[in-house]
Design a protein around this motif. Structure first.
Motif, short mmCIF file in Angstrom:
data_model
loop_
_atom_site.label_atom_id
_atom_site.label_comp_id
_atom_site.label_asym_id
_atom_site.label_seq_id
_atom_site.Cartn_x
_atom_site.Cartn_y
_atom_site.Cartn_z
N LEU A 10 0.77 -0.65 -0.11
CA LEU A 10 -0.09 0.16 -0.04
C LEU A 10 0.94 1.32 0.08
CD1 LEU A 10 -2.84 -1.10 2.57
CD2 LEU A 10 -2.63 -0.88 0.18
N ALA A 11 1.83 0.67 0.60
CA ALA A 11 2.87 2.56 0.50
C ALA A 11 3.60 3.01 -0.39
CB ALA A 11 3.81 2.47 1.38
N THR A 12 3.82 1.49 -1.46
CA THR A 12 4.42 1.91 -2.36
C THR A 12 3.65 1.75 -3.92
OG1 THR A 12 5.43 -0.37 -2.42
CG2 THR A 12 6.60 1.22 -2.29
N PHE A 13 2.63 1.59 -3.18
CA PHE A 13 1.36 0.59 -5.20
C PHE A 13 2.24 0.22 -5.38
CE2 PHE A 13 -1.95 2.42 -7.44
CZ PHE A 13 -2.86 1.01 -7.19
N GLY A 14 3.27 -0.56 -5.23
CA GLY A 14 3.98 -1.53 -5.77
C GLY A 14 3.99 -2.87 -5.18
N SER A 15 5.04 -3.67 -5.12
CA SER A 15 5.63 -4.79 -5.21
C SER A 15 4.89 -6.03 -4.95
CB SER A 15 5.93 -4.36 -3.44
OG SER A 15 7.28 -3.88 -3.59
N VAL A 16 4.50 -5.86 -6.05
CA VAL A 16 3.06 -7.35 -6.20
C VAL A 16 3.34 -8.33 -6.58
CG1 VAL A 16 1.14 -8.08 -8.03
CG2 VAL A 16 1.85 -5.75 -7.65
#
Length: 103
Positions: free
Chosen positions: A77-83
């Motif tokens: 959620l913090a980076t809106f990444g790292s899926v």
């Protein structure tokens, strides 16, 4: 779902290819960002519902237009990444086609 700062839109159907998750700012209701969970994985669309544990957003797998699937997808959620993905059907072939989820 929301993390308190953003509202998150869970993709159900996006035509062909992978889904796009949209998030928008709750404070200004104007800023929009887009996350494509997996550019190459066309299975990753057809989610029904999502939730957060405070650190990650989770997308619940349902039906992608051709088959029921069981790939739970999460993102930071913090980076809106790292899926990251977890294929529940590898544990049990019947773990597919979910509708919602919760923590």
């Amino acid at each position: 779902f929301t993390d308190g700062l953003h509202g998150y839109m869970v993709p159900f159907r996006s035509g062909t290819g992978a889904s796009k998750v949209a998030r928008f700012s709750l404070s200004d209701f104007e800023s929009v960002e887009v996350l494509i969970p997996a550019m190459e994985d066309t299975v990753l669309h057809g989610f029904v519902g999502g939730f957060t544990d405070g650190r990650h957003g989770y997308l619940m797998p349902c039906y992608n237009g051709s088959m029921f699937f069981g790939v739970v997808t999460r993102f930071d959620l913090a980076t809106f990444g790292s899926v990251e993905t977890l294929d529940l059907a590898l544990t049990d072939p019947g773990l597919k086609g979910f509708w919602g989820g919760f923590t």
